[in-house]
Scaffold this motif. Structure first.
Motif, PDB file in Angstrom:
ATOM      1  N   ARG A 158       3.894   7.929  -2.523  1.00  0.00           N
ATOM      2  CA  ARG A 158       3.681   6.491  -2.052  1.00  0.00           C
ATOM      3  C   ARG A 158       4.757   6.165  -1.033  1.00  0.00           C
ATOM      4  O   ARG A 158       4.341   4.993  -0.200  1.00  0.00           O
ATOM      5  CB  ARG A 158       4.284   5.759  -3.235  1.00  0.00           C
ATOM      6  CG  ARG A 158       3.207   5.613  -4.243  1.00  0.00           C
ATOM      7  CD  ARG A 158       3.615   4.671  -5.582  1.00  0.00           C
ATOM      8  NE  ARG A 158       3.698   3.209  -5.207  1.00  0.00           N
ATOM      9  CZ  ARG A 158       4.124   2.289  -5.922  1.00  0.00           C
ATOM     10  NH1 ARG A 158       4.226   2.885  -7.372  1.00  0.00           N
ATOM     11  NH2 ARG A 158       4.486   1.302  -5.499  1.00  0.00           N
ATOM     12  N   ILE A 161       2.575   6.716   1.709  1.00  0.00           N
ATOM     13  CA  ILE A 161       1.408   5.829   2.233  1.00  0.00           C
ATOM     14  C   ILE A 161       2.022   4.492   2.556  1.00  0.00           C
ATOM     15  O   ILE A 161       1.069   3.720   3.412  1.00  0.00           O
ATOM     16  CB  ILE A 161       0.887   5.630   0.663  1.00  0.00           C
ATOM     17  CG1 ILE A 161       0.058   6.877   0.223  1.00  0.00           C
ATOM     18  CG2 ILE A 161      -0.058   4.149   0.476  1.00  0.00           C
ATOM     19  CD1 ILE A 161      -0.518   6.563  -1.202  1.00  0.00           C
ATOM     20  N   LEU A 166      -3.982   0.780   5.364  1.00  0.00           N
ATOM     21  CA  LEU A 166      -5.090   0.874   4.425  1.00  0.00           C
ATOM     22  C   LEU A 166      -5.981  -0.260   4.442  1.00  0.00           C
ATOM     23  O   LEU A 166      -5.427  -1.504   5.101  1.00  0.00           O
ATOM     24  CB  LEU A 166      -4.233   1.205   3.073  1.00  0.00           C
ATOM     25  CG  LEU A 166      -3.389   2.197   2.706  1.00  0.00           C
ATOM     26  CD1 LEU A 166      -2.640   1.855   1.230  1.00  0.00           C
ATOM     27  CD2 LEU A 166      -4.249   3.356   2.544  1.00  0.00           C
ATOM     28  N   VAL A 170      -7.761  -1.883  -0.903  1.00  0.00           N
ATOM     29  CA  VAL A 170      -7.189  -0.754  -1.647  1.00  0.00           C
ATOM     30  C   VAL A 170      -5.681  -0.915  -1.790  1.00  0.00           C
ATOM     31  O   VAL A 170      -4.925   0.070  -2.531  1.00  0.00           O
ATOM     32  CB  VAL A 170      -7.376   0.411  -0.818  1.00  0.00           C
ATOM     33  CG1 VAL A 170      -7.492   1.829  -1.822  1.00  0.00           C
ATOM     34  CG2 VAL A 170      -8.872   0.490  -0.234  1.00  0.00           C
ATOM     35  N   LYS A 171      -5.164  -1.816  -1.096  1.00  0.00           N
ATOM     36  CA  LYS A 171      -3.696  -1.898  -1.079  1.00  0.00           C
ATOM     37  C   LYS A 171      -3.180  -2.362  -2.537  1.00  0.00           C
ATOM     38  O   LYS A 171      -3.820  -3.156  -3.198  1.00  0.00           O
ATOM     39  CB  LYS A 171      -3.068  -2.953  -0.279  1.00  0.00           C
ATOM     40  CG  LYS A 171      -3.053  -2.263   1.314  1.00  0.00           C
ATOM     41  CD  LYS A 171      -2.490  -3.539   2.265  1.00  0.00           C
ATOM     42  CE  LYS A 171      -2.337  -2.898   3.482  1.00  0.00           C
ATOM     43  NZ  LYS A 171      -2.631  -3.952   4.535  1.00  0.00           N
ATOM     44  N   ILE A 175      -4.723   2.142  -4.712  1.00  0.00           N
ATOM     45  CA  ILE A 175      -4.326   3.410  -4.116  1.00  0.00           C
ATOM     46  C   ILE A 175      -3.445   4.211  -4.911  1.00  0.00           C
ATOM     47  O   ILE A 175      -3.457   5.400  -4.792  1.00  0.00           O
ATOM     48  CB  ILE A 175      -3.442   3.021  -2.617  1.00  0.00           C
ATOM     49  CG1 ILE A 175      -3.476   4.383  -1.670  1.00  0.00           C
ATOM     50  CG2 ILE A 175      -2.332   2.464  -2.696  1.00  0.00           C
ATOM     51  CD1 ILE A 175      -4.814   4.954  -1.506  1.00  0.00           C
ATOM     52  N   CYS A 179      -4.173   7.884  -6.173  1.00  0.00           N
ATOM     53  CA  CYS A 179      -3.261   9.198  -6.078  1.00  0.00           C
ATOM     54  C   CYS A 179      -2.976   9.576  -7.290  1.00  0.00           C
ATOM     55  O   CYS A 179      -3.166  11.094  -7.512  1.00  0.00           O
ATOM     56  CB  CYS A 179      -1.841   8.723  -5.590  1.00  0.00           C
ATOM     57  SG  CYS A 179      -2.021   7.917  -3.918  1.00  0.00           S
TER      58      CYS A 179
END
Lengths: 194, 232
Positions: A158, A161, A166, A170-171, A175, A179
Motif C-alpha cells: 500500500r 500504491i 489509479l 478503484v481508489k 485496490i 491486493c
C-alpha cells in the motif's frame, strides 16, 4: 523427536498454509484498517503476537482445568472473550510499569486487540482441534506470526500504491481488496506444504 | 412508525453495514461461499443484533459508563451462546458449515458498533428497529456477495444448478482470494456509479470509523479527529 516435528508442522500450518487473514478471514478489520504504513502495522503485529500467544495459553489452561471438568463447555465463548479482554488490560498495565519502551511501541494497539476476532478465533480453534497446552501456545504464536506477515506485506504494497496513479473508482477500498486477493492467491502456493 | 421505517431504511440502504460502512468484514468474507451459508449467517447475526440492541437499550441507564464495554460484551456473548446452542440442536448441517464463525459473532463489529452508537443512547423500540434494519442490511449485503461468488464460482445458486452445463466454474471465486476480489469489484462498481461510501475514510484513515473499539482508541488518543467531530 516426532513431538518436535509436529510442533514445526503446527507453526508452518498456522502461519502460512492456513494463514489467519488470507485464508480464514479473521482479523480483517484491522488488516484493512491499520495497514497504511509498514511501521504501524509491524507494531500492531508485535502486539498481536504478544497477546495471542498468552491468550492461547490462558484459554487452554482454563478450558482443560475449569470448563471441561465441570462440563461447562458451552460457556467457552463468554469465558474466552472475557479472558482476552481482561488479559489485554493486564498486559497493558504490566507493560506500562515494567517496560515503558515496549509500551510506547505497542501501547495504543492493545485496546484494539480485544475486538480482534483472530485472537478469539485461535482460542476457539485450539479447542476444536484438540490441541494440548504446548500445541495451543505454538499454534497461537504461529497464527500471530502469519497475521503479522500478512499485514506487514500488505502495508508494504500500500505504501507503494499511494504513489501510483489509479483510476478514481478503484481508489480506497477496492485496490486494497484486490491486493489482498492477489496475496491470497500467492499464499495458496503454500497449501502444497501441508 | 415513521422512525421505525426510517431506521430500517437506514440499515438497509443509507448505512448498509457491508457496502457502505464496511463493518463485520470477517464473516462477510468467510461464509459467502454459498447463498445458503450467507442467509444462515445473516439470520443468526440479525437475531443476535436485534436481541442485543433491545437488551442493551433496556439496561442502558443501569450500566455505569466505565464498564460499558465489558457489560455489552457479556450481553452479546450470552446471546451468541444461545444462538449457538439453538443451531447445534436444530440446524446441525448449517452449524457445521459455519463452524467457528458462529461464536465469532461476538466480536462482529456491527453488533458492538450498533450497541455503542445506537442502543446505548436510544429507547427500546427505535433500537429494536435499528437492529432489524442493520441485520437485514447485513443479510442482504452478504447474500449479494455470496450470490455472485456461488454463481460464477460453482455455477449454482443455493445448491441448485443454474448455469448451463458448458459453463466452466471459476473455482477460485469460492476459495479464499475470491472473496476479496468479488467485494473489491462490487465496491469499485459502486464507486463508479458515484455511491459515496465511508470506506475511503475507513481504509485511508486509522481504521477507527464505526469500529467497536472506537471508544478505546479514543482513550488512547488514536481517534482524536473522530472525537472532535462527535463533539462538534
Amino acid at each position: 523427536m516426532s513431538g518436535d516435528t509436529s510442533l514445526i508442522v503446527i507453526i508452518v500450518t498456522a502461519a502460512l498454509v492456513n494463514n489467519v487473514v488470507l485464508s480464514q478471514f479473521l482479523g480483517i478489520c484491522s488488516f484493512l484498517g491499520v495497514s497504511s504504513q509498514v511501521k504501524t502495522s509491524a507494531s500492531l503485529g508485535g502486539a498481536v503476537i504478544f497477546v495471542m500467544t498468552i491468550a492461547s495459553a490462558v484459554a487452554n489452561l482454563l478450558y482443560t482445568f475449569v470448563l471441561s471438568p465441570l462440563g461447562l463447555d458451552y460457556l467457552q465463548t463468554i469465558v474466552f472473550i472475557l479472558v482476552i479482554a481482561a488479559l489485554v488490560q493486564i498486559v497493558e498495565m504490566f507493560l506500562k510499569k515494567t517496560s515503558p519502551g515496549l509500551y510506547q511501541a505497542l501501547g495504543i494497539f492493545l485496546p484494539l486487540i480485544t475486538t480482534n476476532c483472530a485472537v478469539l478465533g485461535v482460542a476457539l480453534n485450539n479447542v476444536t482441534d484438540g490441541y494440548n497446552f504446548i500445541e495451543s501456545v505454538v499454534s497461537g504464536f504461529g497464527t500471530a506470526l502469519g497475521y503479522t506477515l500478512a499485514i506487514v506485506l500488505l502495508a508494504g504494497i500500500r505504501e507503494n500504491i499511494d504513489e501510483s496513479d489509479l483510476p478514481a473508482p478503484v481508489k480506497g477500498a477496492p485496490i486494497v481488496l484486490f491486493c489482498a486477493a492477489l496475496m491470497g492467491i500467492a499464499f495458496f502456493g503454500f497449501s502444497s506444504l501441508s | 412508525m415513521n422512525t421505525s421505517m426510517e431506521r430500517i431504511y437506514n440499515g438497509i440502504v443509507k448505512e448498509n453495514p457491508v457496502f457502505i460502512m464496511m463493518l463485520g468484514m470477517c464473516p462477510c468474507l468467510a461464509v459467502t461461499t454459498s447463498v445458503t451459508n450467507a442467509i444462515g449467517m445473516g439470520v443468526s447475526t440479525t437475531a443476535v443484533l436485534v436481541a442485543s440492541n433491545v437488551v442493551i437499550s433496556l439496561v442502558r441507564k443501569i450500566i455505569p459508563d466505565e464498564v460499558r464495554l465489558p457489560a455489552e460484551i457479556v450481553i452479546v456473548a450470552s446471546l451468541v451462546t444461545v444462538v449457538q446452542l439453538i443451531m447445534q440442536a436444530y440446524f446441525v448441517e448449517l452449524n457445521e458449515s459455519l463452524g467457528v464463525y458462529i461464536p465469532l459473532i461476538v466480536v462482529n463489529c456491527i453488533i458492538l458498533g450498533r450497541a455503542e452508537a445506537y442502543a446505548m443512547k436510544n429507547e427500546v423500540l427505535p433500537s429494536l428497529f435499528d437492529g432489524i434494519g442493520m441485520g437485514l442490511g447485513f443479510t442482504i449485503g452478504i447474500t449479494i456477495l455470496a450470490f455472485f461468488r456461488e454463481l460464477l464460482g460453482a455455477g449454482t445458486v443455493a445448491g441448485f444448478q443454474v448455469m448451463p452445463s458448458f459453463y466452466k466454474p471459476i473455482d477460485m471465486l469460492v476459495k479464499a482470494p475470491g472473496a476479496f476480489l468479488v467485494l473489491g469489484v462490487i465496491i469499485m462498481v459502486m464507486n463508479a456509479w458515484g455511491i459515496s461510501s465511508r470506506q475511503a475514510e475507513l481504509v485511508s484513515g486509522d481504521g477507527c470509523v464505526g469500529c467497536a473499539a472506537e471508544g478505546n482508541c479514543a482513550a488512547a488518543g488514536k481517534c482524536d479527529k473522530k472525537e472532535e467531530e462527535a463533539k462538534a
